[in-house]
Design an enzyme around this catalytic site. Structure first.
Site, PDB file in Angstrom:
ATOM      1  N   CYS A   1       0.790  -1.147  -0.124  1.00 23.09           N
ATOM      2  CA  CYS A   1      -0.214  -0.062   0.128  1.00 23.09           C
ATOM      3  C   CYS A   1       0.927   1.370  -0.037  1.00 23.09           C
ATOM      4  O   CYS A   1       0.579   2.299  -0.590  1.00 23.09           O
ATOM      5  CB  CYS A   1      -1.006  -0.004   1.129  1.00 23.09           C
ATOM      6  SG  CYS A   1      -2.164  -1.137   1.201  1.00 23.09           S
TER       7      CYS A   1
ATOM      8  N   CYS B   1      13.551   8.052  -6.713  1.00 24.61           N
ATOM      9  CA  CYS B   1      12.262   7.852  -6.294  1.00 24.61           C
ATOM     10  C   CYS B   1      11.592   8.343  -5.094  1.00 24.61           C
ATOM     11  O   CYS B   1      12.039   9.407  -4.701  1.00 24.61           O
ATOM     12  CB  CYS B   1      11.804   5.986  -6.575  1.00 24.61           C
ATOM     13  SG  CYS B   1      12.575   5.170  -5.176  1.00 24.61           S
TER      14      CYS B   1
END
Ligand code: ZN
Length: 475
Positions: free
Chosen positions: A285, A433
């Site tokens: 998640c 990232c």
């Protein structure tokens, strides 16, 4: 030959779980005397303080109700069957051992007490129940709140995390006040406020092969709300080995799943998924995102199934996999079959004790990236010194919209293999990232394609926001 005494389910725990015993005696009284000598724990359930058979215990001889007779003196002969029947189906004898409700509890649970399928006895079962929640996060939050509100007597919780602001979008057990506090402490405070009758037992640890059996053994029902495959298999195997029901829920982005794995009555998680997906295939998640309401729906279903299990009412999700698609608002249901060759619940199980689940799921130790990573402070210094560096942002466009490092070129990780031509293979490249995991994958792709001067930004743009540019929003 002796007399056979049939033991009703509620009394079996007092006779080593047996449903029938062979005993000697010439009358019902003598047989029952023999029974309570051999199993002394039974005495207080069968006989009152005055030595007389309790009023809710009926005795039948060969299917004949002897209530109207002087039952203790009724003669029996070898080969006869004596049945002990509690007066109310479901077991007054058991209700006798259930905890009583206080006046405060009777008022608090009044909407349960007037429900025919719960009633006073059901509420007392809930009070006697011990439920273990694995994880106090997205799924554990609604499950814990509803189970505590419903009056589950003892709630165990396993978690080792600290409340983070990014949790609050869905983990409604926690609040702004408890950001930075261990989740179990935060959960305890919230549950104490919601229902002080609930005993909260906390296990502030990672569930492992070493501690799982000892923790789970003490509970009646397990509700699994973990976020990784290694723990899922660990919880499943421990529940199968201990014979405990495992109320399963999982979520990803807009989709959820729920089932009840109870090897005594149906399939287990391994019957459904014998092997985990390779690491990295299914994002967590944290990487893939999740709609905040989704764990609320799935976690509530877990709470509902847990309560039904405790009450022994309704049709459970045993042998059924419930699939929920939030975007289409559709529930689907798949029938699950038990796998006779399942390695843990099948006919010839190969898993008879807990194994190394990290290894089973291929998680393994992190590969070493010596010299492959650059810290945000070092990168800032190199850029300030005018060193030509191409920064490649491998996040998704909607993440780039939230925040980006000036001058970075956006090439999402999934598009990188096809867009290598856009990059100069002699240039100094730094990939980045969100937190530094995807950029290491990008580094591997670039190195395999012959790029020699590639590094990955340690900690990602989040570390940049913390250490270099405090004006930048974090997410
Ligand atoms: Zn199985």
């Amino acid at each position: 030959m002796a007399v056979t005494v049939l033991i009703p389910m509620p009394l079996r725990p007092f006779v080593g779980g047996k449903d029938a015993l062979e005993l000697d005696g010439g009358s019902v009284g003598e047989v029952l005397e023999q029974l309570t000598i051999e199993h002394s724990g039974l005495r207080k359930h069968l006989f009152g303080d005055d030595g007389r058979l309790r009023s809710f215990v009926n005795v039948y001889v060969n299917d004949r109700d002897i209530r109207q007779l002087a039952q203790q003196q009724t003669q029996v002969a070898a080969g006869d069957t004596v049945s002990i029947i509690p007066s109310i189906a479901g077991g007054t004898a058991v209700a006798d051992t259930l905890p009583k409700l206080s006046h405060e509890e009777i008022l608090r649970y009044s909407r349960h007490l007037i429900l025919p399928d719960v009633g006073v006895e059901g509420q007392r079962k809930l009070k006697a129940a011990r439920v273990l929640l694995i994880g106090a996060g997205g799924l554990g939050s609604p499950a814990a709140l509803y189970l505590a509100a419903a009056g589950i007597g003892t709630l165990g919780m396993v978690d080792f995390d600290v409340v983070d602001k990014t949790n609050l979008q869905r983990q409604i057990l926690h609040g702004t006040q408890t950001v930075g506090v261990p989740k179990l402490e935060s959960a305890r405070r919230r549950i104490e406020d919601l229902n002080p009758n609930v005993q909260v037992e906390t296990f502030e640890t990672r569930l492992t092969s070493e501690n799982a059996l000892d923790i789970i053994r003490e509970f009646d029902v397990v509700a699994d709300g973990t976020d990784n495959f290694a723990t899922r298999y660990l919880v499943n195997d421990a529940c199968v080995l201990l014979g405990k029901p495992n109320v399963y829920g999982s979520i990803f982005r807009f989709e959820g799943q729920a089932s009840v794995f109870y090897a005594k009555e149906g399939p287990c998680y391994r019957c459904l998924y014998p092997e985990p997906p390779p690491p990295g295939l299914v994002p967590s998640c944290a990487e893939g995102g999740v709609l905040g309401v989704l764990p609320g729906i799935i976690g509530s279903i877990q709470a509902m199934e847990t309560i039904k299990l405790v009450l022994g009412r309704g049709e459970l999700l045993i042998g059924r996999l419930l699939l929920f698609d939030a975007l289409r608002l559709k529930f689907r249901e798949l029938k699950l079959e038990r796998d006779p060759d399942c390695p843990v619940c099948g006919r010839n199980p190969t898993i008879t004790s807990l194994i190394d689940y990290e290894a089973f799921c291929g998680v393994g130790p992190e590969p070493a990236y010596d010299g492959a990573e650059v810290t945000v402070l070092d990168l800032k210094e190199e850029l300030d010194a005018g060193k030509p560096i191409a920064i490649v942002d491998v996040r998704e466009p909607h993440e780039y919209e939230i925040a980006s490092i000036p001058g970075a070129r956006l090439i999402p990780l999934g598009e990188l293999p096809e867009r290598l031509r856009e990059l100069d293979d002699h240039a100094e490249i730094v990939t980045h990232c969100h937190h530094g995991a995807r950029s290491l994958k990008a580094l591997e792709i670039l190195r395999a394609a012959g790029f020699s001067k590639v590094r990955s930004l340690k900690g990602g743009i989040d570390a940049w926001a913390v250490n270099v540019d405090p004006e930048m929003p974090r997410y």
